[in-house]
Each structure stands twice: as structure tokens, then as C-alpha cells.
Design an enzyme around this catalytic site. Structure first.
Site, PDB file in Angstrom:
ATOM      1  N   CYS A   1       0.884  -1.153   0.000  1.00 45.58           N
ATOM      2  CA  CYS A   1       0.000   0.000   0.000  1.00 45.58           C
ATOM      3  C   CYS A   1       0.925   1.207   0.000  1.00 45.58           C
ATOM      4  O   CYS A   1       1.935   1.227   0.703  1.00 45.58           O
ATOM      5  CB  CYS A   1      -0.879  -0.009   1.256  1.00 45.58           C
ATOM      6  SG  CYS A   1      -2.122   1.285   1.254  1.00 45.58           S
TER       7      CYS A   1
ATOM      8  N   PHE B   1      -7.762   6.128  -1.840  1.00 49.47           N
ATOM      9  CA  PHE B   1      -8.413   7.311  -2.412  1.00 49.47           C
ATOM     10  C   PHE B   1      -7.631   7.858  -3.593  1.00 49.47           C
ATOM     11  O   PHE B   1      -6.450   7.536  -3.786  1.00 49.47           O
ATOM     12  CB  PHE B   1      -8.560   8.420  -1.354  1.00 49.47           C
ATOM     13  CG  PHE B   1      -7.252   8.979  -0.851  1.00 49.47           C
ATOM     14  CD1 PHE B   1      -6.528   9.913  -1.579  1.00 49.47           C
ATOM     15  CD2 PHE B   1      -6.735   8.581   0.378  1.00 49.47           C
ATOM     16  CE1 PHE B   1      -5.319  10.425  -1.123  1.00 49.47           C
ATOM     17  CE2 PHE B   1      -5.531   9.086   0.849  1.00 49.47           C
ATOM     18  CZ  PHE B   1      -4.831  10.007   0.088  1.00 49.47           C
TER      19      PHE B   1
ATOM     20  N   HIS C   1       4.451   2.023   1.843  1.00 44.12           N
ATOM     21  CA  HIS C   1       4.461   2.056   3.303  1.00 44.12           C
ATOM     22  C   HIS C   1       3.993   0.761   3.967  1.00 44.12           C
ATOM     23  O   HIS C   1       3.680   0.740   5.147  1.00 44.12           O
ATOM     24  CB  HIS C   1       3.702   3.272   3.867  1.00 44.12           C
ATOM     25  CG  HIS C   1       2.298   3.450   3.380  1.00 44.12           C
ATOM     26  ND1 HIS C   1       1.846   4.668   2.895  1.00 44.12           N
ATOM     27  CD2 HIS C   1       1.239   2.623   3.333  1.00 44.12           C
ATOM     28  CE1 HIS C   1       0.572   4.562   2.568  1.00 44.12           C
ATOM     29  NE2 HIS C   1       0.177   3.330   2.833  1.00 44.12           N
ATOM     30  N   ASN C   2       3.968  -0.336   3.233  1.00 44.94           N
ATOM     31  CA  ASN C   2       3.715  -1.669   3.801  1.00 44.94           C
ATOM     32  C   ASN C   2       4.612  -2.668   3.083  1.00 44.94           C
ATOM     33  O   ASN C   2       4.170  -3.337   2.153  1.00 44.94           O
ATOM     34  CB  ASN C   2       2.248  -2.096   3.601  1.00 44.94           C
ATOM     35  CG  ASN C   2       1.317  -1.574   4.662  1.00 44.94           C
ATOM     36  OD1 ASN C   2       1.691  -0.770   5.495  1.00 44.94           O
ATOM     37  ND2 ASN C   2       0.078  -2.035   4.645  1.00 44.94           N
TER      38      ASN C   2
ATOM     39  N   MET D   1      -9.363  12.478   5.111  1.00 43.97           N
ATOM     40  CA  MET D   1     -10.260  13.084   4.133  1.00 43.97           C
ATOM     41  C   MET D   1     -10.673  14.496   4.570  1.00 43.97           C
ATOM     42  O   MET D   1     -11.172  14.695   5.673  1.00 43.97           O
ATOM     43  CB  MET D   1     -11.495  12.186   3.984  1.00 43.97           C
ATOM     44  CG  MET D   1     -12.481  12.655   2.943  1.00 43.97           C
ATOM     45  SD  MET D   1     -13.760  11.399   2.668  1.00 43.97           S
ATOM     46  CE  MET D   1     -14.496  11.291   4.292  1.00 43.97           C
TER      47      MET D   1
ATOM     48  N   HIS E   1       3.566   7.545   7.931  1.00 47.71           N
ATOM     49  CA  HIS E   1       2.949   7.293   6.618  1.00 47.71           C
ATOM     50  C   HIS E   1       1.623   8.002   6.445  1.00 47.71           C
ATOM     51  O   HIS E   1       1.068   8.029   5.350  1.00 47.71           O
ATOM     52  CB  HIS E   1       2.754   5.793   6.401  1.00 47.71           C
ATOM     53  CG  HIS E   1       1.457   5.239   6.896  1.00 47.71           C
ATOM     54  ND1 HIS E   1       1.040   5.338   8.212  1.00 47.71           N
ATOM     55  CD2 HIS E   1       0.460   4.555   6.250  1.00 47.71           C
ATOM     56  CE1 HIS E   1      -0.138   4.745   8.351  1.00 47.71           C
ATOM     57  NE2 HIS E   1      -0.509   4.268   7.190  1.00 47.71           N
TER      58      HIS E   1
END
Length: 477
Positions: free
Chosen positions: A98, A203, A325-326, A377, A400
Site C-alpha cells: 500500500c 483514495f 508504506h507496507n 479526508m 505514513h
């Protein structure tokens, strides 16, 4: 703050060896007093648990977006010796690679005369939501090539520009990928989802570069105050989730086979050089490559809509950078004055390599790596730059994102999607999502303040502020 945790600096805390039985190194995490007041005690426990794993080097680390996760906390970083250390799926997560990418446009906000029309166009161009399927019609052979070549496959297939690859972490590919370690079930899930946004906290957001803090770094990154940019946050979709699920079962058995004592079964791990550990690493790298190709395909789809609606040149929308970031990666770091190859796990943590790091493209070598930190958001996002301090103290790692403070189920009980979208619209921010639930569980109050999180890493020198990005509108997965 949980009893026994020691303040180690203005925004720094230490979990001493002995906090839980079997700790091999201390824990160290970065939080302001305001963020410490809302810290989950379970995340501290998880950091301490990680410190019990064989071969861990120096510290079990936590960033200011720290919160509870599967095995490792989200916002957690741990580096392991390749000789004595382990690899753990819990230190990577289910959504392998991700990550976030950001590209610029030549537009200013006033150029967007019909924002709703633009967001509808982007929403239909980028498949979004649970189980979203792509129009790309990948073949099994194409999927294999994606897992081996990552973003390179996408560019060669016409999804973008050669220079995009230079602005991707690792050049958009982990060369250690072993597609033989990816199951048939994972492949079936991956074929229809290339070029899709997915769901959850994923997103696509349009933003305005509203503030510049570091003129030299902003110029090197291609950031211009007042210009519109686009941020994409997604990962390896169902393929990555299945890779984690498949190998977690094998790794759980390996934990028993190699007699590794664990304080939490979710920390299941295998020696880094074992057959089980090697297979997981190869499959994880293949899923990471899928994620880079996925974000490249989404970038291409978004660029095409800007070309169609505004008549601008495709080449006028350069990629600023793409960060993961994973992921777990083999990197070289200085430990006790000596260079050592380590297996660095970053789960909900971003690489923050400083000036001179060998993996940086030539034009960024004197500046440092772009670090992209999305806000929740409706709140500001930030671009920072990597530092030598991060290389010395956190294996080149920083935060992150904002970090959740409320679960999705809690959010849906307290909020409705319409309330959230109406509130954001009153602030001039458009929200488009497959359903109202997707909006409610990602509301701004579900997360820590992004400004507070980035201020902590800036003050600690783990990455330093370059620019602030204000939201114009967002498409939620």
C-alpha cells in the site's frame, strides 16, 4: 502514557528492556504530548512484543501515527539481521505495498470550472470500491509479467512515461520477486483488479499546493505553489491480501518448526534465510510489484481524463514520487559504526532516505527523497524530504499518514456519510464514493490531526517539511 514507558526527549519515548519478558532491544517511539494523550496502550504493548523477535537490531520503532495493528503496530518499523533475524508477515500487513504517489498538473484551481464534472469523470475512469474490476482485461501471462516487472511492465504497455519509473521508490520494482510463490487463488484475484483503487482508506484526491516551506526542495520535486496536483493511495488489492493469507499459514507452522517463542501468535515469523521465509519474501515482492503497476495504471487513467477535459499535454503532468508504506526490504544501514545488510520491515511507515542515499535518482541526490504524507479526508496532506537523521536513527523511516483513533465500526455508529460529505462540501471539498458508508468510516475525526503528526517527524528530523497540499475533492474507495 502506560506505566514503565520513559520520556527520552521532547517528542520521544522509550520502552525499556523488561517491559515485557524476552525483549532483546528497547522500543522507541515518537509522539507529542497531545498525541501521547490519545495513544492506544495496545500499540505500546505491540511495539514491546516486536522487540522480542530474534535478530532485531537496535530498536523496535514507532512513528507518530502509531496505532494497533495485526501483530506489529501500524506505524511500526523493525530491522533484522539477515543471518540471525526473521521475516514476519505481520510486519508488512495484508495490503502489501500500500503506498502513495503524487503527480502535478499545469492547472491552477480557478482552471477547474466544473469540479463535479471532473470528479465524475475521474470516478468512472478509475474503478473504485469493494471488488472493483478493471477494464484492462489482463491475461495470466500479463499478470506474471506485472509481478516480475512492476511499474516497468505498465510503462512498457503504454501506461505512462519512462521518466515515471525514475520517480518511484526502487524504480517501481523489487527484483527479488518470485512468482512461483504466488498461489493460483492470489492470481485469480489479481487478474481483474489491475488499475483499480479498491476500498477502505484508499483514495484519489485532487489538491492545491497551498504552502511551500522549503523552496529548494519544492523546486527539485516539481512542486509549484498554487498548482493542482493529484494524490493516489492504494496497494496490491486482492492479490496482496491473498499472498499474505497464504503465507501466514505456512509461517505460523514455521514458527513452531524453528522453535521461535512468541508473546503474540500474530507475530508469526520464520528465519529470513529459511525456505518458508524466502518463499514469503519472494511472494511479497511480487505483490509489491503488482501494487506499483496498479498505481501506474491509475496514474495513466487520471492523466488521460485531464488531457480530455482540459486539453493539456500528457507530458505536462510529471510524477513527483511514489512511496511504499507496507513492505519489507533488504537495505544497507550503519549499525554501531559498521555497514550491515538488514531486512527492514515498514508497516504503515514511509521510507525517508536522506541526501546521498544510493537509491535516489541523480536530480534528488543532494536533496533527499520526497516523502508523501496524506492527511485524512478533508484535511491537508504534506510533502517532506528524507534526512540523514532518519538514516541514522530510524533506518531511514518516517510516518505514513495520520493514524486512526476510531475504528470503522465506531465511525459508522457515530457518523453518516451524508453528514460528512455535506460538511466537507460546505468547506468547498467534493467527495465521491461508491456508498455513504465508505465516507463515514473515513471522516476527518476518525484520524489523528495530520498537521500534528508531520510536525513531530519534522521536529525530530526524521523528515522535514517541504509543502502543504490543501484538498479540492476526493474519490474514496
Amino acid at each position: 502514557m502506560p506505566e514503565g514507558v520513559i520520556r527520552a526527549g521532547p517528542d520521544e519515548w522509550e520502552i525499556p528492556v523488561g517491559y515485557v519478558p524476552g525483549m532483546r532491544v528497547p522500543g522507541r517511539f515518537f509522539l507529542s504530548d497531545a498525541l501521547a494523550a490519545i495513544l492506544e496502550p495496545g500499540a505500546v504493548q505491540q511495539l514491546a512484543n516486536v522487540a522480542t523477535l530474534p535478530g532485531i537490531v537496535r530498536y523496535s520503532l514507532g512513528m507518530p501515527d502509531l496505532h494497533w495493528g495485526y501483530g506489529f503496530p501500524i506505524g511500526g518499523v523493525a530491522a533484522f539481521s539477515l543471518d540471525e533475524g526473521v521475516i514476519s508477515p505481520g510486519g508488512v500487513g495484508f495490503d502489501i505495498n500500500c503506498g502513495v504517489r503524487l503527480f502535478m498538473t499545469p492547472l491552477v484551481r480557478s482552471d477547474i470550472k466544473k469540479p463535479r464534472e471532473l470528479f465524475e469523470s475521474l470516478y468512472h475512469a478509475v474503478p473504485t470500491g469493494v471488488g472493483a474490476k478493471s477494464s484492462a482485461k489482463l491475461t495470466p501471462a500479463a499478470l506474471s509479467a506485472i509481478m516480475e516487472k512492476g511499474a516497468r511492465w505498465a510503462v512498457d504497455a503504454g501506461y505512462g512515461l519512462e521518466r515515471d519509473l525514475v520517480r518511484c521508490e526502487e524504480g517501481g520494482v523489487m527484483k527479488q520477486a518470485d512468482i512461483r510463490a504466488v498461489s493460483a487463488k492470489a492470481r485469480v484475484r489479481g487478474i481483474p483488479q489491475g488499475g483499480t483503487l479498491g476500498s477502505g482508506n484508499h483514495f484519489l484526491e485532487l489538491q492545491e499546493v497551498s504552502e511551500i516551506y522549503d523552496e529548494a526542495a519544492a523546486a527539485a520535486f516539481g512542486l509549484v505553489k498554487g498548482r493542482v496536483c493529484c494524490m493516489i493511495h492504494c496497494g496490491s488489492r486482492g492479490l496482496g491480501h491473498q499472498v499474505c493469507t497464504d503465507h501466514l499459514k505456512v509461517i505460523e507452522e514455521a514458527t513452531k518448526k524453528y522453535h521461535i517463542p512468541l508473546p503474540d501468535r500474530q507475530l508469526a515469523c520464520a528465519p529470513a534465510g529459511s525456505p518458508e521465509g524466502t518463499a514469503y519474501f519472494g511472494a511479497m515482492a511480487a505483490a509489491a510489484n503488482y501494487a506499483w503497476a496498479n498505481r501506474q495504471m491509475i496514474l495513466h487513467a487520471a492523466r488521460r481524463e485531464f488531457v480530455r477535459m482540459f486539453g493539456i499535454e500528457y507530458e505536462s503532468m510529471p510524477l513527483v514520487y511514489d512511496v511504499a508504506h507496507n513492505v519489507a526490504k533488504i537495505e544497507e544501514h550503519t549499525v554501531e559504526g559498521h555497514r550491515a545488510r538488514l531486512l527492514v520491515h515498514r508497516k504503515g511507515a514511509t521510507r525517508s532516505f536522506g541526501p546521498g542515499a544510493p537509491d535516489l535518482p541523480g536530480d534528488l541526490a543532494v536533496i533527499g527523497q520526497p516523502v508523501i504524507i496524506p492527511g485524512s479526508m478533508g484535511t491537508s496532506s504534506y510533502v517532506l524530504k528524507g534526512t540523514a537523521t532518519a538514516m541514522e536513527r530510524t533506518f531511514g523511516s518516517t510516518c505514513h499518514g495520520s493514524g486512526r483513533v476510531m475504528s470503522r465500526s465506531q465511525a459508522k455508529k457515530k457518523l453518516t456519510g451524508k453528514e460528512v460529505s455535506d460538511r466537507l462540501l460546505s468547506q468547498g471539498i467534493i467527495v465521491r464514493a461508491p456508498n455513504e458508508a465508505a465516507i463515514a468510516d473515513e471522516a476527518p475525526e476518525v484520524y489523528k490531526p495530520s498537521s500534528e503528526v508531520v510536525q513531530v517527524v519534522h521536529d525530530a528530523g526524521l523528515s522535514t517539511l517541504v509543502a502543504r497540499l490543501s484538498p479540492i475533492g476526493v474519490i474514496k474507495g
